[in-house]
Write an enzyme that holds these catalytic residues in place. Structure first.
Site, short mmCIF file in Angstrom:
data_model
loop_
_atom_site.label_atom_id
_atom_site.label_comp_id
_atom_site.label_asym_id
_atom_site.label_seq_id
_atom_site.Cartn_x
_atom_site.Cartn_y
_atom_site.Cartn_z
N SER A 619 -9.30 7.68 23.95
CA SER A 619 -8.58 7.08 25.06
C SER A 619 -8.04 5.71 24.66
CB SER A 619 -9.46 7.03 26.30
OG SER A 619 -8.69 6.82 27.45
N ASP A 704 -5.05 16.05 31.91
CA ASP A 704 -5.59 14.69 31.87
C ASP A 704 -4.80 13.77 32.81
OD1 ASP A 704 -6.50 12.15 31.20
OD2 ASP A 704 -6.56 12.55 29.05
N HIS A 739 -9.27 14.73 30.85
CA HIS A 739 -9.61 13.62 29.97
C HIS A 739 -10.94 13.82 29.27
CE1 HIS A 739 -8.74 9.56 28.63
NE2 HIS A 739 -9.95 9.17 28.94
#
Length: 766
Positions: A619, A704, A739
């Protein structure tokens, strides 16, 4: 207050490969086994023979098809007289249904499978090895709540948990750290409240974000996500009969609390997935009739919801990256709605809780940057008493309240501390707290997490882990100082922590700042002469602390002679608030140069060589990986960028993308010239160039909501077009996840096996 069982201040955020699940899972899904659990959500962006002529390198791709080539469609973007050309802008499809986009993603997945097909047998062996360390049939450390023990059970071969409880026997009515839940034939019978395996049967993805038991223990409210987009549906069931109560609440966040036994407070999101409205729902009524308690109209702020440990108040907070203010609701008088507890003042961040006649407030400001703890009377919130003063070298991370104690989770010199303070009897005046009692820990570097505890007791429950110590749950008697281990995660296959060494090193950054590095290795498997492979992990954003914790899958690296290290770089919160301030906005480059400095230090100290150095981040940590790959591609052998936030300028210029508006205080607002050019200087997509890159694995999740799949897709497409090497470049996009990738516990282990196989393939270790 305790952060709802490891609630993290999340955003375009990490999925750390450090396992912080405190009880059962080796996944990044936070779901401690207690009566009240909350997954991390919120609102801002984780010895083989070497190659030889007789043992050819698996890096040879002669049998693999050519990689996919994304078409180029020129898309020009101009700002401040600067023109950026994005040839792959077309890969963004917010509906996630465009056949051409899906076809490209499928081609990338097929290419990844093809390249990795030669090591599939090894990957499967690795998965079997990793799974073989898991005690599949297990229960978490039971937690007392009212007349019950609550816990989670995992079953052999099953991906998900059962939420269970048992009545507490008459002989254990008075809580003790020595309590053990009876399980024999004479013991009260186990009752399964909810079996996630049954609920997940018809879904490719299944995650319970919140599981809340009502104060009277008769009902349960839980929030489920069946796509990975973190948009939840809330169900209320009878805890005994499992019968559904009323209609489900749809389109909500995981922020959910009981307001008494007959009502709920929950939070919904706007069109850019910003938690912006808090609602009051009476059980048995239609959702359309729910009362709007508060709406946050400032798109740089998002709502949070917490219950006091005393269960007498609910707190609705509105927060940006720098400011947080709070409202309170008296659960016994919901008709009075929300009242202001701490007002909105720019730069003041407050977190609140309650005990007796007082609200307790953790307060941070520019002056008191590491926070102080103050208290005010419930009937006079304007006047405060300082309980724990600000300390420039000690950061107060959070506080947890009990009827007779206050527990402060602190951080000093990069290490966590738990300090227990005795409070005066209810009704007596509060004064400055002194001579707190510290809980001691054994490892040189470690992780400690708060957990739900019974407010009325003197027993503190916390979770402990280190790079060589499996996740452990302790009950600590705050009156006697006695600490009792209630559960340590089993690691099968002959694991012995004594074989592993964990230590902390300090690497000098470009400006002389010393950056802490946490390190672990198996002492009989490494030479420490520069020839060992090393995996370096980094994050460095949002003030998130990547504390060193245990992950059983990682043993498959350590036992093969890897060194594993975590660079605690600026932009994170490990060394206090200023550590974060010095790695954000116009100081963001410190994050990247710190990581490079840590890598160079590890090479210099012969923990590895450049040819054996692999790196990983996820991320915002994927942004880190993308940035340092562009800056110093010569320094690394291989890189893993998980769900990486790599198209920084384009994303932060678009307020219609989730999380953008709330993150201008993190990265800067590129609509302002100074920030535009600074962000462009490090944005990975904007800095790909014609040069040699190391081997790279990039992952994404189609659903996501934090980092759009199109960001890593564009990064890979541009790398394929411009890089001048023949190194491996793989892109793996999960088409049915978000995610946090796949939801099942074994599915996540399969992903670990795949990642490790890629790393070892690039090192010619297979």
């Amino acid at each position: 207050m305790v952060l709802q069982n490891l609630r993290l201040n999340l955003g375009r955020i990490f999925c750390i490969p450090l396992t912080v699940t405190v009880v059962l899972s080796s996944a990044v899904h936070f779901s401690p086994a207690v009566a009240t659990t909350t997954v991390a959500f919120s609102h801002h962006r984780g010895i083989a023979a070497s190659a030889s002529p007789m043992n050819p390198s698996p890096l040879s791709q002669s049998h693999s098809p050519p990689p996919p080539v994304a078409k180029k469609v020129e898309h020009a973007m101009e700002m401040f007289g600067d023109v950026r050309i994005d040839n792959y802008y077309w890969l963004r499809d917010d509906s996630r249904t465009n056949p051409e986009v899906l076809s490209y993603l499928n081609q990338e997945n097929a290419y990844t499978d093809s390249v990795m097909s030669g090591t599939k047998e090894f990957e499967d062996k690795l998965f079997t090895e990793i799974r073989g360390r898991i005690k599949e049939d297990d229960i978490s450390a039971p937690l007392r709540k009212g007349p019950y023990y609550y816990y989670e059970r995992t079953l052999e071969g099953k991906e998900y948990v059962q939420h269970c409880r048992r009545l507490i026997s008459d002989s254990q009515k008075v809580p003790s750290v020595h309590d053990i839940m009876p399980t024999g034939p004479e013991a009260p019978q186990e009752h399964v409240i909810l079996d996630e395996n049954v609920k997940a049967q018809h879904h490719k993805y299944y995650s319970i974000g919140t599981f809340k038991v009502s104060p009277n223990n008769k009902l349960v409210a839980y929030a489920e996500d069946t796509k990975g987009d973190e948009i939840y549906t809330v169900y209320v069931i009878d805890a005994e009969t499992r019968a559904t109560i009323g209609e489900p609440l749809v389109g909500v966040t995981g922020y959910l609390e009981w307001a008494g036994n007959d009502a709920l407070v929950y939070v919904t999101m706007d069109e850019i997935l910003r938690p912006d409205k808090a609602w009051f729902h009476v059980l048995g009524t239609e959702q359309s009739k729910d009362t709007l308690l508060y709406q946050e109209k400032d798109d740089m702020f998002s709502l949070d919801l917490e219950a006091s440990e005393s269960e007498k108040y609910l707190f609705v907070a509105s927060e940006s990256k720098n400011t947080r203010f709070n409202f309170y609701m008296d659960v016994s008088k919901p008709e009075e709605g929300l009242k202001v507890l701490t007002p909105r003042v720019e730069g003041i961040d407050t977190t609140v809780s309650h005990r007796g006649d007082h609200f307790f407030i953790k307060r941070r400001s520019d002056q008191f940057f590491n926070s102080e703890v103050v208290a005010c009377a419930v009937n006079d919130t304007s006047s405060t008493t300082v309980l724990i003063p600000h300390n420039e070298s000690v950061k107060i991370q959070e506080i947890q309240l009990f009827s007779d104690h206050l527990v402060a989770y602190e951080r000093e010199n990069g290490l966590q501390k738990i300090i227990v303070y005795h409070l005066p009897p209810l009704g007596e005046p509060l004064r400055s707290l002194e001579s707190g009692q510290a809980v001691s820990f054994v490892d040189p570097v470690y992780s400690v997490y708060s957990s739900d505890s019974e407010f009325s007791s003197s027993i503190l429950r916390f979770s402990y882990s280190s790079l060589r110590t499996p996740s452990s749950v302790y009950d600590y008697d705050m009156k006697t100082g006695t600490s009792v281990l209630k559960k340590i995660n089993s690691v099968l296959g002959g694991f012995d922590s004594a074989h592993y060494v964990t230590e902390r090193q300090w690497a000098p950054a470009l400006d002389g700042t010393l950056i802490p590095i946490s390190i672990v290795y198996r002492k009989d498997a490494v030479k420490l002469d520069g020839s060992d492979p090393l995996l370096l992990y980094g994050y460095g954003s949002y003030e998130i602390c990547i504390d060193p914790s245990f992950k059983s899958a990682r043993l498959s690296l350590l036992d093969r002679g890897f060194v594993y290290a975590i660079a605690h770089i600026r932009g994170g919160g490990e060394m206090g608030r200023q550590w974060y301030e010095n790695g954000k906005l116009l100081k963001k480059n410190n994050t990247f140069t710190d990581f490079i400095a840590c890598a160079e230090y590890l090479v210099e100290k012969k923990f590895c060589s450049k040819e054996r150095l692999c790196i990983e981040g996820r991320s915002a940590g994927g942004l880190l990986i993308g940035a340092v790959l562009n800056m110093r591609p010569d320094l690394f052998r291989a890189a893993v960028a998980g769900v990486p936030f790599v198209d920084v300028v384009t994303t932060m210029l678009d307020p219609t993308i989730p999380l953008t508006t709330s993150e201008w205080e993190e990265w800067g607002d590129p609509r302002k010239e100074e920030f535009y050019f600074y962000m462009k200087s490090y944005s990975p997509v904007d800095n790909v160039k014609a040069q040699n890159y190391p081997h790279i694995l990039v992952t994404a999740g189609l659903n996501d909501p934090r980092v759009m799949y199109s960001e890593p897709a564009k990064f890979v497409a541009k790398l394929r077009d411009m890089k001048t090497d023949d190194s491996i470049l793989l892109f793996k996009c999960e088409l049915g996840a978000g995610h946090f990738s796949k939801s099942g516990r074994f599915e996540k282990l399969q992903e670990d096996a795949f990642t490790y196989a890629f790393i070892m393939k690039t090192l010619n270790m297979i």
